[in-house]
Design an enzyme around this catalytic site. Structure first.
Site, short mmCIF file in Angstrom:
data_model
loop_
_atom_site.label_atom_id
_atom_site.label_comp_id
_atom_site.label_asym_id
_atom_site.label_seq_id
_atom_site.Cartn_x
_atom_site.Cartn_y
_atom_site.Cartn_z
N GLU A 151 0.99 -1.17 -0.02
CA GLU A 151 0.12 0.19 0.23
C GLU A 151 0.94 1.38 0.16
O GLU A 151 0.52 2.18 0.81
CB GLU A 151 -0.95 0.16 1.04
CG GLU A 151 -1.78 -1.45 1.33
CD GLU A 151 -2.69 -1.47 2.36
OE1 GLU A 151 -2.68 -0.54 3.55
OE2 GLU A 151 -3.43 -2.61 2.83
N GLU A 255 -6.20 -10.64 -0.73
CA GLU A 255 -6.92 -10.31 0.55
C GLU A 255 -8.65 -10.39 0.19
O GLU A 255 -9.31 -9.61 0.89
CB GLU A 255 -6.54 -9.11 1.15
CG GLU A 255 -4.95 -8.99 1.46
CD GLU A 255 -4.83 -7.84 2.31
OE1 GLU A 255 -5.62 -7.09 2.70
OE2 GLU A 255 -3.24 -7.49 2.10
O1 G3I Z 1 -3.42 -7.30 19.27
C1 G3I Z 1 -3.86 -5.97 19.95
C2 G3I Z 1 -4.49 -6.30 21.17
O2 G3I Z 1 -3.62 -6.38 22.14
C3 G3I Z 1 -5.40 -4.93 21.52
O3 G3I Z 1 -5.95 -5.15 22.94
C4 G3I Z 1 -6.33 -4.76 20.59
C5 G3I Z 1 -7.25 -3.31 20.92
O4 G3I Z 1 -7.41 -2.63 19.97
O5 G3I Z 1 -5.73 -4.30 19.28
C6 G3I Z 1 -5.01 -5.67 18.98
O6 G3I Z 1 -4.67 -5.35 17.67
C7 G3I Z 1 -5.53 -5.33 16.63
C8 G3I Z 1 -5.01 -6.18 15.62
O7 G3I Z 1 -5.70 -6.11 14.49
C9 G3I Z 1 -4.83 -7.52 15.77
O8 G3I Z 1 -6.15 -7.97 16.17
C10 G3I Z 1 -5.55 -3.83 16.12
O9 G3I Z 1 -6.33 -2.99 16.92
C11 G3I Z 1 -6.12 -3.78 14.99
O10 G3I Z 1 -6.26 -2.58 14.22
C12 G3I Z 1 -5.72 -4.94 13.78
O11 G3I Z 1 -6.35 -4.69 12.60
C13 G3I Z 1 -5.49 -5.33 11.48
C14 G3I Z 1 -5.48 -4.39 10.23
O12 G3I Z 1 -4.75 -5.10 9.26
C15 G3I Z 1 -4.54 -3.22 10.82
O13 G3I Z 1 -4.59 -2.31 9.76
C16 G3I Z 1 -6.74 -6.38 11.03
O14 G3I Z 1 -6.64 -7.69 12.02
C17 G3I Z 1 -6.10 -7.28 9.57
O15 G3I Z 1 -6.92 -7.90 9.08
C18 G3I Z 1 -5.87 -5.88 8.64
O16 G3I Z 1 -5.18 -6.54 7.48
C19 G3I Z 1 -4.94 -5.50 6.56
C20 G3I Z 1 -3.84 -5.98 5.59
O17 G3I Z 1 -2.82 -6.26 6.51
C21 G3I Z 1 -3.61 -5.06 4.58
N1 G3I Z 1 -4.63 -4.66 3.75
C22 G3I Z 1 -5.80 -4.50 4.49
C23 G3I Z 1 -6.16 -5.43 5.30
C24 G3I Z 1 -7.39 -4.99 6.01
O18 G3I Z 1 -7.11 -3.71 6.85
#
Ligand code: G3I
Length: 344
Positions: A151, A255
Site C-alpha cells: 500500500e 485479500e
Molecule cells: O493485538 C491487539 C490487542 O493487544 C489490543 O488489545 C487490541 C485493541 O484494539 O488491538 C489488537 O490489535 C489489533 C490487531 O488487528 C490484531 O487483532 C488492532 O487493533 C487492529 O487494528 C488490527 O487490525 C488489522 C489491520 O490489518 C490493521 O490495519 C486486521 O486484523 C487485519 O486484518 C488488517 O489486515 C490488512 C492487511 O494487512 C493489509 N491490507 C488491508 C487489510 C485489512 O485492513
C-alpha cells in the site's frame, strides 16, 4: 410382510450409509488449478477446533493475518519475535500448505520504536534493511512469496507519505533489492488495494513495475487485495486484472472478501438477493482468475476464514457483515457449493 419391509428399509439405509462413507467430500481447493488461501490467526488456530480443522482442510495456502507484520515480528530494536509466525508455518507444513509472507514494509502496524527512530538516511536504511533481511532469512525456504511493500500509493497515484518515504529515498526499490539479496528464489510481490475506479493509483503501480524492469529491480508479482463489495463495478475490477496481468508478473488476489453491507446498515438482512449478488462477484473473480495464463496464477487468498472473524466486522464496527465463503460457524455457505459446481 412387515418383516420383509423392515429388511427392505434396513437395506436402503445400508446403501445410503455405504454411499455416504464412500463418496469423498469435494473441496474447492482440489478442483482449482491454483492455490486457494486464507489469512489466519494463530490464536484461533490454538483455541477453536472447528477453525483449525476448516483452515487445515479447505485451503492450500495460508497468509498470516497480522503476525509477520513489523509490529508483531520486530517488537524491539534488538528483538525479533517469530513465535506466532513460526506456529503458522508449522501448521501449514504439517498440512502441505503453501505459506505466503505478509508483509515486510507497510505504514501500518509499525512498532513504536521504529516510529521514534532517530538517525540519518544511512541509519534508516540499515534499520529497514536489517528488518527485511532478518525476516526473509528466517523464513527462507518456508515462505513461497513475500508482500515486500504494501500500500505505498495514495488514490491519486502519489507516493504515500510514511516514515519510509520520509527517510529513505527510493525505499520501494531498495526493499525489493534487500529482500532478493538474502533469498534468491522467493517470489517478491507489490501488494495494494482499491485500484478499481482509481486509474491514477493503478497507473502508479504499472509505472513502478515498468521502472523496476528498466532498472533491473527484482519483482515477481502483484497482489491485488480485492477487498470489494456487492456494488463494486465489475468493469473496473476486470480492467485492473487485465492491466495487472499485462505486466507478465504473477497475480495474487491476496485479500479477497466481498462485503454485502458496505454502508453498514444496522437493519441489514443477508437475504437471497444479497447472497446472489455476492455469488456473482465471487464467480466473476474466480472465472477471470482462471482465464489468466497458468504461469501467472499465484492464487486466490481470502482475508479470514469465516464471517465471524472477518476484519470488516471489528475494524468498521459492522456486526452485520458476511463477506466470506464460510459462515459464523465455519460451515460452507451455498455460494461455496455453486463455485464447486461451476468451476469444476
Ligand atoms: O493485538 C491487539 C490487542 O493487544 C489490543 O488489545 C487490541 C485493541 O484494539 O488491538 C489488537 O490489535 C489489533 C490487531 O488487528 C490484531 O487483532 C488492532 O487493533 C487492529 O487494528 C488490527 O487490525 C488489522 C489491520 O490489518 C490493521 O490495519 C486486521 O486484523 C487485519 O486484518 C488488517 O489486515 C490488512 C492487511 O494487512 C493489509 N491490507 C488491508 C487489510 C485489512 O485492513
Amino acid at each position: 410382510m412387515k418383516i420383509l419391509y423392515t429388511f427392505f428399509l434396513l437395506g436402503i439405509s445400508q446403501v445410503f450409509f455405504a454411499q455416504s462413507q464412500s463418496v469423498p467430500k469435494l473441496f474447492l481447493k482440489d478442483i482449482l488449478t491454483f492455490p486457494l488461501g486464507a489469512s489466519v490467526n494463530p490464536r484461533l488456530l490454538d483455541e477453536n477446533i472447528t477453525y483449525r480443522e476448516r483452515t487445515g482442510s479447505e485451503f492450500s495456502s495460508v497468509t498470516a493475518e497480522n503476525h509477520m507484520k513489523m509490529m508483531n515480528i520486530h517488537p524491539g530494536a534488538d528483538r525479533f519475535d517469530f513465535v506466532l509466525g513460526d506456529e503458522i508455518v508449522a501448521f501449514a507444513g504439517n498440512r502441505k500448505q503453501r505459506v505466503h509472507g505478509h508483509t515486510l514494509v507497510w505504514h501500518n502496524q509499525v512498532p513504536q520504536w521504529m516510529k521514534d527512530f532517530q538517525g540519518d538516511q544511512v541509519a534508516w536504511e540499515n534499520m529497514l534493511k536489517n528488518h527485511i533481511q532478518t525476516v526473509v532469512s528466517h523464513y527462507k525456504g518456508k515462505v513461497a512469496g513475500w508482500d515486500v511493500v504494501n500500500e505505498a500509493f495514495l488514490d491519486d497515484g502519489s507516493l504515500r507519505p510514511t516514515i519510509w518515504s520520509d527517510h529513505i529515498p527510493d525505499y520501494i526499490a531498495k526493499s525489493f533489492l534487500w529482500a532478493r539479496e538474502v533469498d534468491p528464489t522467493v517470489l517478491l510481490f507489490y501488494n495494494d488495494y482499491g485500484q478499481d475506479g482509481k486509474p491514477k493509483k493503478m497507473q502508479a503501480i504499472l509505472d513502478l513495475v515498468a521502472d523496476f524492469k528498466k532498472r533491473n529491480i527484482p519483482i515477481n508479482g502483484l497482489g491485488l487485495q480485492m477487498h470489494i463489495n456487492i456494488i463494486s463495478k465489475n468493469e473496473a475490477i476486470l480492467d485492473v486484472i487485465t492491466k495487472s496481468a499485462a505486466t507478465g508478473l504473477s497475480i495474487h488476489f491476496s485479500e479477497l472478501d466481498v462485503a454485502v453491507n458496505p454502508k453498514n446498515n444496522p437493519e441489514f438482512m443477508y437475504d437471497d438477493v444479497a447472497k446472489d449478488e455476492q455469488l456473482n462477484k465471487f464467480l466473476m473473480l474466480f472465472n477471470s482468475f482462471k482465464s489468466l495464463p497458468k504461469a501467472q496464477q499465484y492464487g486466490i487468498t481470502f482475508w479470514n476464514v469465516g464471517d465471524k472473524d472477518s476484519w470488516l466486522r471489528g475494524y468498521f464496527k459492522r456486526p452485520k457483515e458476511y463477506p466470506l465463503l464460510f459462515d459464523d460457524g465455519y460451515a460452507r455457505k451455498p455460494a461455496y457449493q455453486v463455485l464447486l459446481q461451476t468451476l469444476k
